[in-house]
Design an enzyme around this catalytic site. Sequence first.
Site, PDB file in Angstrom:
ATOM      1  N   ARG A 275       0.859  -1.181   0.000  1.00  0.00           N
ATOM      2  CA  ARG A 275       0.000   0.000   0.000  1.00  0.00           C
ATOM      3  C   ARG A 275       0.895   1.230   0.000  1.00  0.00           C
ATOM      4  O   ARG A 275       1.996   1.219   0.544  1.00  0.00           O
ATOM      5  CB  ARG A 275      -0.921   0.004   1.220  1.00  0.00           C
ATOM      6  CG  ARG A 275      -1.865  -1.189   1.266  1.00  0.00           C
ATOM      7  CD  ARG A 275      -2.680  -1.223   2.546  1.00  0.00           C
ATOM      8  NE  ARG A 275      -3.616  -2.350   2.546  1.00  0.00           N
ATOM      9  CZ  ARG A 275      -3.335  -3.568   2.996  1.00  0.00           C
ATOM     10  NH1 ARG A 275      -2.133  -3.808   3.509  1.00  0.00           N
ATOM     11  NH2 ARG A 275      -4.245  -4.532   2.954  1.00  0.00           N
TER      12      ARG A 275
ATOM     13  N   LYS B 122      -3.968  -1.930   8.501  1.00  0.00           N
ATOM     14  CA  LYS B 122      -5.425  -2.035   8.553  1.00  0.00           C
ATOM     15  C   LYS B 122      -5.879  -3.244   9.369  1.00  0.00           C
ATOM     16  O   LYS B 122      -6.913  -3.207  10.020  1.00  0.00           O
ATOM     17  CB  LYS B 122      -5.988  -2.145   7.130  1.00  0.00           C
ATOM     18  CG  LYS B 122      -5.818  -0.874   6.317  1.00  0.00           C
ATOM     19  CD  LYS B 122      -6.280  -1.068   4.886  1.00  0.00           C
ATOM     20  CE  LYS B 122      -7.773  -1.334   4.806  1.00  0.00           C
ATOM     21  NZ  LYS B 122      -8.238  -1.433   3.407  1.00  0.00           N
TER      22      LYS B 122
ATOM     23  N   HIS C  33      -2.637   3.385  -5.915  1.00  0.00           N
ATOM     24  CA  HIS C  33      -3.236   2.127  -5.466  1.00  0.00           C
ATOM     25  C   HIS C  33      -3.394   1.147  -6.633  1.00  0.00           C
ATOM     26  O   HIS C  33      -3.367  -0.067  -6.426  1.00  0.00           O
ATOM     27  CB  HIS C  33      -4.598   2.367  -4.808  1.00  0.00           C
ATOM     28  CG  HIS C  33      -5.084   1.177  -4.033  1.00  0.00           C
ATOM     29  ND1 HIS C  33      -4.678   0.914  -2.744  1.00  0.00           N
ATOM     30  CD2 HIS C  33      -5.908   0.163  -4.375  1.00  0.00           C
ATOM     31  CE1 HIS C  33      -5.236  -0.203  -2.324  1.00  0.00           C
ATOM     32  NE2 HIS C  33      -5.993  -0.682  -3.291  1.00  0.00           N
TER      33      HIS C  33
ATOM     34  N   ARG D 199      -0.497  -1.191  -6.803  1.00  0.00           N
ATOM     35  CA  ARG D 199      -0.623  -2.354  -5.910  1.00  0.00           C
ATOM     36  C   ARG D 199      -1.463  -3.431  -6.588  1.00  0.00           C
ATOM     37  O   ARG D 199      -1.118  -4.618  -6.567  1.00  0.00           O
ATOM     38  CB  ARG D 199      -1.269  -1.917  -4.590  1.00  0.00           C
ATOM     39  CG  ARG D 199      -1.695  -3.062  -3.657  1.00  0.00           C
ATOM     40  CD  ARG D 199      -2.170  -2.487  -2.321  1.00  0.00           C
ATOM     41  NE  ARG D 199      -2.958  -3.436  -1.547  1.00  0.00           N
ATOM     42  CZ  ARG D 199      -2.463  -4.401  -0.782  1.00  0.00           C
ATOM     43  NH1 ARG D 199      -1.161  -4.585  -0.724  1.00  0.00           N
ATOM     44  NH2 ARG D 199      -3.259  -5.197  -0.084  1.00  0.00           N
TER      45      ARG D 199
ATOM     46  N   HIS E  45      -3.852  -9.234   2.588  1.00  0.00           N
ATOM     47  CA  HIS E  45      -5.314  -9.226   2.546  1.00  0.00           C
ATOM     48  C   HIS E  45      -5.866  -9.922   3.791  1.00  0.00           C
ATOM     49  O   HIS E  45      -5.496 -11.064   4.086  1.00  0.00           O
ATOM     50  CB  HIS E  45      -5.830  -9.975   1.304  1.00  0.00           C
ATOM     51  CG  HIS E  45      -5.553  -9.272   0.026  1.00  0.00           C
ATOM     52  ND1 HIS E  45      -5.396  -9.929  -1.177  1.00  0.00           N
ATOM     53  CD2 HIS E  45      -5.396  -7.947  -0.252  1.00  0.00           C
ATOM     54  CE1 HIS E  45      -5.167  -9.055  -2.131  1.00  0.00           C
ATOM     55  NE2 HIS E  45      -5.161  -7.849  -1.601  1.00  0.00           N
TER      56      HIS E  45
ATOM     57  N   TYR F 168      -7.502 -12.797  -8.303  1.00  0.00           N
ATOM     58  CA  TYR F 168      -6.953 -13.980  -8.980  1.00  0.00           C
ATOM     59  C   TYR F 168      -7.843 -14.400 -10.145  1.00  0.00           C
ATOM     60  O   TYR F 168      -7.353 -14.692 -11.246  1.00  0.00           O
ATOM     61  CB  TYR F 168      -6.810 -15.137  -7.984  1.00  0.00           C
ATOM     62  CG  TYR F 168      -6.194 -16.381  -8.586  1.00  0.00           C
ATOM     63  CD1 TYR F 168      -4.814 -16.517  -8.674  1.00  0.00           C
ATOM     64  CD2 TYR F 168      -6.995 -17.412  -9.076  1.00  0.00           C
ATOM     65  CE1 TYR F 168      -4.236 -17.650  -9.229  1.00  0.00           C
ATOM     66  CE2 TYR F 168      -6.433 -18.548  -9.636  1.00  0.00           C
ATOM     67  CZ  TYR F 168      -5.053 -18.660  -9.707  1.00  0.00           C
ATOM     68  OH  TYR F 168      -4.500 -19.783 -10.262  1.00  0.00           O
TER      69      TYR F 168
END
Length: 422
Positions: free
Chosen positions: A230, A273, A364, A367, A390, A400
């Site tokens: 991030r 996060k 972003h 990423r 994640h 994916y």
Amino acid sequence: MSEKRRDSKGRLLRSGEHQRSDGKYEYKYVDAKGVRHSVYSWKLVETDKLPAGKRDCVPLREMVKNLRRDVEDGINSHAAYRTTLNSFFDAYIETKYELKQSTRTNYKYMYKKYVHDEIGLMNIASIKYSHIKKFYIHLINDCGFKPNSMEIIHTILHPIFTTAVRDGLIRTNPTDGVMAEIKKGRDWEKPKRHALTEAQQTAFVDYIAGSKLYRHWLPLFTVLLGTGCRVGEIIGLRWQDCDFEENIISINHNLIYRQQDSGKCEFHITTPKSKAGIRIVPMLSEVKKALLEERLNQMRTGFNQTEIDGYSGFIFKNRYGDCLSAHSINRAIERISRDYNEQETAAAKKERRTPELLPHFSAHNLRHTFCTRFCENETNLKIIQEIMGHADISTTMNIYNEATKEKKMESFASLEGKIKIS
């Protein structure tokens, strides 16, 4: 026999009802605890016109009807009619000790800017589903709110009203179902973040590498594209977080730049996060080379001397030697894309071909680009999830599935005529 009381329009007033000399209606009642109260309204019934200059209000008889139900059910509507959403929010937010300081500050900022002077002035008891829906539509149509911003406002308001329900101030949560209806009515879904294609990624990197104006940005973008971290994790990355012998990068904090309660924007360190955000990312050889190049450059020009919340030794810096912000990186991406597209358009016109332009994207998206390339070359979803940090495996699975769609199509195409199915 005493004459029954009437209002200024000659209508009979019921027991407990009274019209004051200024025209305002009053109803006196006793609550579940035996305490006497009064409620007031400028309208007796819904069809009454509101006096000029007066704020819209619930008709007295509707209030009385609700009050009787509230007394029976133990709802403290007296307090609810005297508690504005603003005052309830102030009390509520102070109890949310589990919120990160950055999240709390953002909630306060969003509430003050968009809610405080709108429905925030209404009392809790008066706010209905229709008020919330009208307010949300106002944010979308008049303030240009997108799905992500609407989710923030809803995330703030919904638990406030839930707390009011649990405290016995109101019977139901007026925000329930509003977002679902708005999404359905507008066929509105959160926009998906798209990765750069391999051709776009190559064009972006090659242009920076060959540009005298933007060459100094290459180490940063190499690290972003080569780690999938991030942006807050990368601008907060310190030299001590990088192990050049083991070739690993430790991700354990974020650097954010946000408006504080004082109104001033400041840098602060926050935790990731989720627990999944604390992780180790292997260092690709090109990432290692970029970081060492940056270190050699700073040995000549000077290192980042900024100290934030006890953290120092930050790797990346701006022209003044201070930490970078996500905003400054996104502005750089805009300028780079603009100049590349102008050059590519001119070249394509000269060569009589269709230009391969860069789309609008942010840090972003880099990423997301890394994750897409990773998914194209790695089948173990658990590894991808851990590297990306994640918290939910479904996030990894969605990327994916999108990333491997073309490969699946190619794989099936190779089966044509090779297996008997009919």
